[in-house]
Design a protein around this motif. Structure first.
Motif, PDB file in Angstrom:
ATOM      1  N   ARG A   6       0.833  -1.208   0.000  1.00  0.00           N
ATOM      2  CA  ARG A   6       0.000   0.000   0.000  1.00  0.00           C
ATOM      3  C   ARG A   6       0.865   1.254   0.000  1.00  0.00           C
ATOM      4  NH1 ARG A   6      -3.304  -3.087   3.415  1.00  0.00           N
ATOM      5  NH2 ARG A   6      -2.495  -2.118   5.323  1.00  0.00           N
ATOM      6  N   GLN A   7       1.971   1.209   0.707  1.00  0.00           N
ATOM      7  CA  GLN A   7       2.871   2.355   0.700  1.00  0.00           C
ATOM      8  C   GLN A   7       3.453   2.594  -0.699  1.00  0.00           C
ATOM      9  OE1 GLN A   7       5.161   0.735   4.079  1.00  0.00           O
ATOM     10  NE2 GLN A   7       4.896   2.722   5.058  1.00  0.00           N
ATOM     11  N   LEU A   8       3.668   1.515  -1.435  1.00  0.00           N
ATOM     12  CA  LEU A   8       4.163   1.645  -2.799  1.00  0.00           C
ATOM     13  C   LEU A   8       3.059   2.099  -3.748  1.00  0.00           C
ATOM     14  CD1 LEU A   8       6.249  -1.670  -3.039  1.00  0.00           C
ATOM     15  CD2 LEU A   8       7.152   0.645  -2.756  1.00  0.00           C
ATOM     16  N   ASP A   9       1.908   1.439  -3.658  1.00  0.00           N
ATOM     17  CA  ASP A   9       0.822   1.694  -4.616  1.00  0.00           C
ATOM     18  C   ASP A   9       0.217   3.086  -4.453  1.00  0.00           C
ATOM     19  OD1 ASP A   9       1.238  -0.880  -5.495  1.00  0.00           O
ATOM     20  OD2 ASP A   9      -0.448  -1.742  -4.388  1.00  0.00           O
ATOM     21  N   HIS A  10       0.238   3.625  -3.236  1.00  0.00           N
ATOM     22  CA  HIS A  10      -0.399   4.921  -2.971  1.00  0.00           C
ATOM     23  C   HIS A  10       0.624   5.989  -2.596  1.00  0.00           C
ATOM     24  CE1 HIS A  10      -4.289   2.912  -3.157  1.00  0.00           C
ATOM     25  NE2 HIS A  10      -3.821   1.998  -2.324  1.00  0.00           N
ATOM     26  N   PRO A  68      11.137  14.568   3.480  1.00  0.00           N
ATOM     27  CA  PRO A  68      11.320  15.289   2.216  1.00  0.00           C
ATOM     28  C   PRO A  68      12.406  14.731   1.308  1.00  0.00           C
ATOM     29  CG  PRO A  68      12.345  16.499   3.999  1.00  0.00           C
ATOM     30  CD  PRO A  68      11.638  15.348   4.631  1.00  0.00           C
ATOM     31  N   HIS A  69      13.313  13.931   1.829  1.00  0.00           N
ATOM     32  CA  HIS A  69      14.476  13.529   1.045  1.00  0.00           C
ATOM     33  C   HIS A  69      14.340  12.144   0.416  1.00  0.00           C
ATOM     34  CE1 HIS A  69      16.387  17.071   2.596  1.00  0.00           C
ATOM     35  NE2 HIS A  69      16.262  16.650   3.855  1.00  0.00           N
ATOM     36  N   ARG A  70      13.265  11.422   0.751  1.00  0.00           N
ATOM     37  CA  ARG A  70      13.114  10.082   0.203  1.00  0.00           C
ATOM     38  C   ARG A  70      12.619  10.168  -1.239  1.00  0.00           C
ATOM     39  NH1 ARG A  70      12.508   5.474   3.134  1.00  0.00           N
ATOM     40  NH2 ARG A  70      11.803   6.665   4.949  1.00  0.00           N
ATOM     41  N   LYS A  71      13.413   9.651  -2.171  1.00  0.00           N
ATOM     42  CA  LYS A  71      13.019   9.634  -3.580  1.00  0.00           C
ATOM     43  C   LYS A  71      12.399   8.297  -3.966  1.00  0.00           C
ATOM     44  CE  LYS A  71      16.389  13.032  -5.218  1.00  0.00           C
ATOM     45  NZ  LYS A  71      17.505  13.294  -6.163  1.00  0.00           N
ATOM     46  N   GLY A  72      13.031   7.231  -3.561  1.00  0.00           N
ATOM     47  CA  GLY A  72      12.529   5.905  -3.892  1.00  0.00           C
ATOM     48  C   GLY A  72      12.068   5.177  -2.649  1.00  0.00           C
ATOM     49  N   THR A  73      11.943   3.872  -2.763  1.00  0.00           N
ATOM     50  CA  THR A  73      11.479   3.060  -1.650  1.00  0.00           C
ATOM     51  C   THR A  73      12.370   1.838  -1.513  1.00  0.00           C
ATOM     52  OG1 THR A  73       9.191   3.738  -2.070  1.00  0.00           O
ATOM     53  CG2 THR A  73       9.527   1.806  -0.679  1.00  0.00           C
ATOM     54  N   ALA A  74      12.757   1.533  -0.280  1.00  0.00           N
ATOM     55  CA  ALA A  74      13.536   0.331   0.004  1.00  0.00           C
ATOM     56  C   ALA A  74      12.779  -0.531   0.997  1.00  0.00           C
ATOM     57  CB  ALA A  74      14.907   0.700   0.565  1.00  0.00           C
ATOM     58  N   LEU A  75      12.688  -1.811   0.696  1.00  0.00           N
ATOM     59  CA  LEU A  75      12.047  -2.781   1.580  1.00  0.00           C
ATOM     60  C   LEU A  75      13.098  -3.790   2.034  1.00  0.00           C
ATOM     61  CD1 LEU A  75       8.802  -3.621  -0.464  1.00  0.00           C
ATOM     62  CD2 LEU A  75       9.141  -1.789   1.213  1.00  0.00           C
ATOM     63  N   ASN A  76      12.942  -4.290   3.240  1.00  0.00           N
ATOM     64  CA  ASN A  76      13.854  -5.295   3.772  1.00  0.00           C
ATOM     65  C   ASN A  76      13.063  -6.529   4.180  1.00  0.00           C
ATOM     66  OD1 ASN A  76      16.287  -6.426   4.841  1.00  0.00           O
ATOM     67  ND2 ASN A  76      15.621  -5.839   6.888  1.00  0.00           N
TER      68      ASN A  76
END
Length: 324
Positions: free
Chosen positions: A60-64, A79-87
Motif C-alpha cells: 500500500r505504501q508503494l501503490d499509494h 522530504p528527502h526520500r526519492k525511492g522506496t527500500a524494503l527489507n
C-alpha cells in the motif's frame, strides 16, 4: 697500470621496471546485470496472515505513494526520500526471494537480482563502480533492484581503518548509501542475518518484513501447494501428518523432502512408483537431522530487535511465522 688489467665492456645500469599497469584485457569488466520478468506472483506466496499483513502494508505504501506523499503531504516529514527500500529478513528457505519477485510482479516491473559476488571486486575502486552500475541498470530498465544476502552489502562501516581494504569497505558502504538516496525506484533487500546491517541503512529502509518458519496451518498449505498433482500418489498423501511432523522446517526444506521422496519412488519397480506419506515422513526426519548437524544455525529472530531494529519506520511483527 697493473699488467693483468683489462677493459670490461660498459653495461648500462637501468632502474627496476615499474609494475606493469593492469592489462586492459585482464581488467575485471563491469558485470552485466541481467533484467528478467518476474514469473512468481503474490498468489503463489504462502505465508501466515501476520506476515501477509506486513507485506500488504508495504504494498500500500508503494501503490499509494503519490497520495501519501503529495496529497497528504507526508513529504513534509520525509522530504528527502526519492525511492522506496524494503527489507525482507528471516531464516533461509522461508520465502524472501519469492516474495521479492512477487512484489515486482505486483508492481508490473522487471527485476534485477544482485548477489554480492557480482559486485565485489579484488581491485580497489571497482566495487563502488559496480554498485553504481547496478543502480544505473535499474534506472535504465525501470526495474526493481533485488539485493540477495544483503547483509554482505549493508554491513557496518569500519571505525578503525588500518589498511586499504578497510578503507575500500567504507567507500563501498558510502557509495551504497548515496545510491539509495538518489534512486527513485524500488529496492528490495533480503537477508538471513539482519543484525549485520549498519544503522544508517536501517533508517533508509521504509518497511521491514520479518519472515519466520511456517506455523502448522501454513505448513499444511505448503505441502499441498508444493506437491505437484502429477506426482504419483499425491492425491493420497496425509497432509495433516506431514504438517505435524515438519515443525521447524521451512518451505525450502519441504521442497528438498519432496524431491528425495520422489527419487525413492522412481527407483522402485514401475508398478510401484508411488510417493507415499511414509516416504515423505522419512525425508522430513532426514532434513531435520541435516539441519541439526550441518552448518551453523542462525540466531533466533526474536533477538533481532535490540540494537538495530528498535527505531524502524514500520513496526516489525513480533511473533509471525511464514513460509513459501
Amino acid at each position: 697500470m697493473p699488467g693483468n688489467w683489462r677493459e670490461e665492456p660498459f653495461t648500462a645500469v637501468t632502474a627496476p621496471a615499474a609494475p606493469a599497469p593492469r592489462d586492459e584485457a585482464a581488467k575485471e569488466t563491469t558485470p552485466r546485470f541481467e533484467v528478467r520478468p518476474p514469473v512468481r506472483s503474490m498468489k503463489e506466496l504462502i505465508v501466515p496472515d501476520a506476515v501477509r499483513s506486513r507485506i500488504d502494508l508495504a504494498l500500500r505504501q508503494l501503490d499509494h505513494h503519490k497520495v501519501l506523499y503529495q496529497e497528504w503531504n507526508l513529504q513534509k516529514i520525509d522530504p528527502h526520500r526519492k525511492g522506496t527500500a524494503l527489507n525482507l529478513y528471516g531464516p533461509s528457505g522461508t520465502g524472501k526471494s519469492l516474495a521479492a519477485e512477487a512484489i515486482a510482479h505486483h508492481r508490473g516491473r522487471p527485476l534485477i537480482d544482485v548477489d554480492y559476488a557480482e559486485i565485489e571486486s579484488k581491485y580497489v575502486g571497482d566495487t563502488p563502480k559496480n554498485i553504481i552500475a547496478c543502480f544505473e541498470a535499474a534506472r535504465r530498465e525501470g526495474a526493481v533492484l533485488v539485493f540477495n544476502e544483503a547483509d554482505s552489502i549493508l554491513g557496518s562501516r569500519l571505525s578503525n581503518v588500518t589498511q586499504s581494504a578497510d578503507h575500500s569497505v567504507n567507500v563501498s558502504r558510502a557509495v551504497m548509501l548515496s545510491q539509495l538516496d538518489r534512486f527513485s525506484g524500488l529496492v528490495i533487500f533480503t537477508t538471513n542475518f539482519p543484525r549485520n546491517y549498519d544503522a544508517a541503512f536501517v533508517r533508509r529502509i521504509l518497511a521491514h518484513v520479518r519472515f519466520d518458519l511456517p506455523d502448522a496451518a501454513t505448513r499444511r498449505r505448503l505441502w499441498q501447494t508444493l506437491t505437484p498433482p502429477e506426482l504419483p500418489g499425491a492425491a493420497l498423501l496425509d497432509f495433516d501428518a506431514l504438517a505435524e511432523r515438519s515443525t521447524g522446517l521451512a518451505g525450502g526444506d519441504m521442497v528438498n523432502a519432496i524431491m528425495a521422496a520422489a527419487a525413492t519412488a522412481v527407483g522402485r519397480p514401475e508398478a510401484d512408483r508411488v510417493v507415499r506419506t511414509p516416504d515423505l515422513l522419512t525425508e522430513i526426519d532426514a532434513v531435520r537431522q541435516a539441519r541439526s548437524e550441518v552448518g551453523k544455525q542462525p540466531r533466533p529472530m526474536r533477538e533481532v530487535s535490540a540494537d538495530h531494529l528498535d527505531a524502524l519506520p514500520v513496526p516489525v511483527t513480533s511473533d509471525a511465522g511464514e513460509a513459501g
